[in-house]
Motif scaffolding. Structure first.
Motif, mmCIF file in Angstrom:
data_model
loop_
_atom_site.group_PDB
_atom_site.id
_atom_site.type_symbol
_atom_site.label_atom_id
_atom_site.label_comp_id
_atom_site.label_asym_id
_atom_site.label_seq_id
_atom_site.Cartn_x
_atom_site.Cartn_y
_atom_site.Cartn_z
ATOM 1 N N GLU A 143 0.853 -1.198 0.000
ATOM 2 C CA GLU A 143 0.000 0.000 0.000
ATOM 3 C C GLU A 143 0.882 1.239 0.000
ATOM 4 O OE1 GLU A 143 -3.689 2.057 2.494
ATOM 5 O OE2 GLU A 143 -2.929 0.086 3.078
ATOM 6 N N GLN A 144 0.537 2.190 -0.833
ATOM 7 C CA GLN A 144 1.285 3.445 -0.905
ATOM 8 C C GLN A 144 0.293 4.582 -1.120
ATOM 9 O OE1 GLN A 144 3.754 5.429 -0.032
ATOM 10 N NE2 GLN A 144 5.299 4.270 -1.147
ATOM 11 N N SER A 145 0.383 5.610 -0.289
ATOM 12 C CA SER A 145 -0.606 6.688 -0.318
ATOM 13 C C SER A 145 0.026 8.039 -0.620
ATOM 14 C CB SER A 145 -1.332 6.773 1.035
ATOM 15 O OG SER A 145 -2.031 5.586 1.309
ATOM 16 N N LEU A 146 -0.833 8.980 -0.980
ATOM 17 C CA LEU A 146 -0.460 10.390 -1.052
ATOM 18 C C LEU A 146 -0.470 10.966 0.358
ATOM 19 C CD1 LEU A 146 -2.796 11.426 -4.004
ATOM 20 C CD2 LEU A 146 -0.299 11.376 -4.120
ATOM 21 N N THR A 147 0.402 11.925 0.610
ATOM 22 C CA THR A 147 0.371 12.622 1.895
ATOM 23 C C THR A 147 -0.737 13.679 1.864
ATOM 24 O OG1 THR A 147 1.885 14.377 1.220
ATOM 25 C CG2 THR A 147 2.878 12.339 2.073
ATOM 26 N N ILE A 176 -2.100 16.012 -1.373
ATOM 27 C CA ILE A 176 -3.521 16.113 -1.718
ATOM 28 C C ILE A 176 -3.970 17.575 -1.704
ATOM 29 C CG2 ILE A 176 -5.864 15.449 -1.041
ATOM 30 C CD1 ILE A 176 -4.579 12.899 0.184
ATOM 31 N N HIS A 177 -3.489 18.342 -0.727
ATOM 32 C CA HIS A 177 -3.834 19.764 -0.659
ATOM 33 C C HIS A 177 -3.268 20.520 -1.861
ATOM 34 C CE1 HIS A 177 -4.412 19.558 4.012
ATOM 35 N NE2 HIS A 177 -5.250 18.782 3.350
ATOM 36 N N ASP A 178 -2.075 20.158 -2.298
ATOM 37 C CA ASP A 178 -1.502 20.779 -3.498
ATOM 38 C C ASP A 178 -2.348 20.471 -4.736
ATOM 39 O OD1 ASP A 178 0.589 21.842 -2.037
ATOM 40 O OD2 ASP A 178 2.040 20.297 -2.637
ATOM 41 N N LEU A 179 -2.831 19.237 -4.825
ATOM 42 C CA LEU A 179 -3.706 18.874 -5.937
ATOM 43 C C LEU A 179 -5.020 19.645 -5.867
ATOM 44 C CD1 LEU A 179 -2.997 15.056 -5.915
ATOM 45 C CD2 LEU A 179 -2.714 16.529 -7.927
ATOM 46 N N TYR A 180 -5.509 19.850 -4.666
ATOM 47 C CA TYR A 180 -6.725 20.648 -4.501
ATOM 48 C C TYR A 180 -6.504 22.078 -4.993
ATOM 49 C CZ TYR A 180 -10.322 23.434 -2.207
ATOM 50 O OH TYR A 180 -11.332 24.330 -1.962
ATOM 51 N N ASP A 181 -5.385 22.670 -4.593
ATOM 52 C CA ASP A 181 -5.091 24.037 -5.030
ATOM 53 C C ASP A 181 -5.011 24.109 -6.556
ATOM 54 O OD1 ASP A 181 -4.987 24.917 -2.406
ATOM 55 O OD2 ASP A 181 -2.804 24.739 -2.255
ATOM 56 N N TYR A 182 -4.399 23.102 -7.164
ATOM 57 C CA TYR A 182 -4.306 23.064 -8.625
ATOM 58 C C TYR A 182 -5.698 22.942 -9.237
ATOM 59 C CZ TYR A 182 -3.053 21.463 -13.314
ATOM 60 O OH TYR A 182 -2.940 21.339 -14.677
ATOM 61 N N THR A 185 -7.057 15.110 6.378
ATOM 62 C CA THR A 185 -5.981 15.345 7.347
ATOM 63 C C THR A 185 -5.073 14.123 7.491
ATOM 64 O OG1 THR A 185 -7.412 14.620 9.148
ATOM 65 C CG2 THR A 185 -7.383 16.990 8.649
ATOM 66 N N LYS A 186 -5.340 13.095 6.686
ATOM 67 C CA LYS A 186 -4.508 11.895 6.735
ATOM 68 C C LYS A 186 -4.279 11.398 5.307
ATOM 69 C CE LYS A 186 -8.512 8.920 7.750
ATOM 70 N NZ LYS A 186 -9.080 7.982 8.735
ATOM 71 N N GLN A 214 0.791 8.467 -5.734
ATOM 72 C CA GLN A 214 2.166 8.695 -5.289
ATOM 73 C C GLN A 214 3.154 8.355 -6.399
ATOM 74 O OE1 GLN A 214 4.438 10.382 -3.644
ATOM 75 N NE2 GLN A 214 3.361 9.897 -1.732
ATOM 76 N N ASN A 215 4.289 9.005 -6.386
ATOM 77 C CA ASN A 215 5.333 8.780 -7.383
ATOM 78 C C ASN A 215 5.679 7.293 -7.485
ATOM 79 O OD1 ASN A 215 7.373 9.532 -9.249
ATOM 80 N ND2 ASN A 215 8.904 9.338 -7.642
ATOM 81 N N GLY A 216 5.730 6.799 -8.730
ATOM 82 C CA GLY A 216 6.087 5.406 -8.960
ATOM 83 C C GLY A 216 4.936 4.434 -8.882
ATOM 84 N N ILE A 217 3.751 4.931 -8.513
ATOM 85 C CA ILE A 217 2.586 4.052 -8.406
ATOM 86 C C ILE A 217 1.881 3.988 -9.762
ATOM 87 C CG2 ILE A 217 0.290 3.779 -7.395
ATOM 88 C CD1 ILE A 217 2.582 3.042 -5.530
#
Length: 267
Positions: A85-89, A93-99, A146-147, A189-192
């Motif tokens: 399992e590999q997740s975004l921090t 996610i907040h950076d993607l929201y801003d974009y 927040t997670k 996440q990078n590499g996923i």
């Protein structure tokens, strides 16, 4: 070549347009497993939206696996043990929201088994229908997230969203970006991606990439199509990708998966 693993995308590949597995597809997949071939479902879907289909194909009885969230999770079908399992921090996610706000798209992620967004959209309705997950509309996306979460999807009208794919890859090269449907631009996440997780699973099972068949239809399938020993598109593949596979078979509505299994495994 004796193929030992068959990896199947779900939506618009294995499943018909009404989200069903055809009788013929089911029949030949069961026959392939009886011959000892590992059948793996690999989808952008959440794990929970894949399990019923996997059990319909008896993947649990053959101790097989599903690759969900475009490769962010690998789990067993029988007991949902997570091998990877590999997740975004939250910050990513907040950076993607801003974009997404800047570029005027909708954005969703997945928290505690729910689709989370600030907005409603016809495209979010499609994701709700596909996954069967509840939709939690929040006042503040950032406060709700927040997670870590396994992925985000930006959603917009297809011709506009396609133009953002290259831009988002340039702006966020540290993430894995791929189109799964014309109106879904997915970020993980990078590499996923599906190929990376497929490689992990194949190594665990001692299966060489030359012994793998992968079948898909869209941009988020491209890495596994190019990784597999035999990469196959169904005929309804995204047009600009048609020349990126070894073989093209019938469409998702015309038993394309069954054609693959009959030609390369059962015969």
């Amino acid at each position: 070549m004796q193929y030992k693993m068959l990896v199947l995308d779900m939506d618009d590949t294995l499943l018909t347009d009404d989200h069903k597995i055809s009788d013929l597809n089911k029949k030949v997949i069961l026959e392939a497993q009886a011959k000892g071939v590992h059948v793996v479902l690999a989808s952008g879907r959440p794990t929970s939206a894949m399990t019923a289909y996997a059990k319909e194909l008896k993947l649990d009885l053959y101790d097989s696996y599903i690759i969900s969230f475009n490769g962010a999770i690998i789990s067993t079908v029988k007991d949902d043990l997570r091998l990877f399992e590999q997740s975004l921090t939250p910050e990513q996610i907040h950076d993607l929201y801003d974009y997404s706000i800047k570029m005027k798209t909708h954005i969703i992620t997945y928290i505690d088994g729910e689709i989370v967004s600030e907005t409603d959209s016809e495209y979010i309705e499609i994701e709700k229908e596909i996954t069967g997950l509840p939709h939690r509309k929040v006042l503040s996306f950032k406060e709700a997230v927040t997670k870590p979460a396994v992925k985000c999807i930006l959603l917009a009208e297809p011709s506009y969203l396609k133009g953002l794919e290259k831009d988002l890859k340039l702006k966020m090269p540290h993430l894995s970006i791929a189109m799964s449907k014309p109106f879904f631009l997915e970020a993980a996440q990078n590499g996923i991606d599906k190929a990376a997780s497929l490689k992990l699973l194949a190594t665990k099972l001692n299966i060489h990439q030359s012994e793998i068949i992968a079948v898909g239809n869209a941009g988020n399938d491209l890495t596994m199509i190019e990784y597999a020993g035999l990469g196959v598109w169904v005929d309804n593949v995204t047009p600009e990708l048609r020349d990126r596979a070894d073989v093209i078979v019938a469409s998702n509505n015309n038993d394309g998966v069954a054609e693959v299994v009959q030609r390369y495994i059962l015969n």
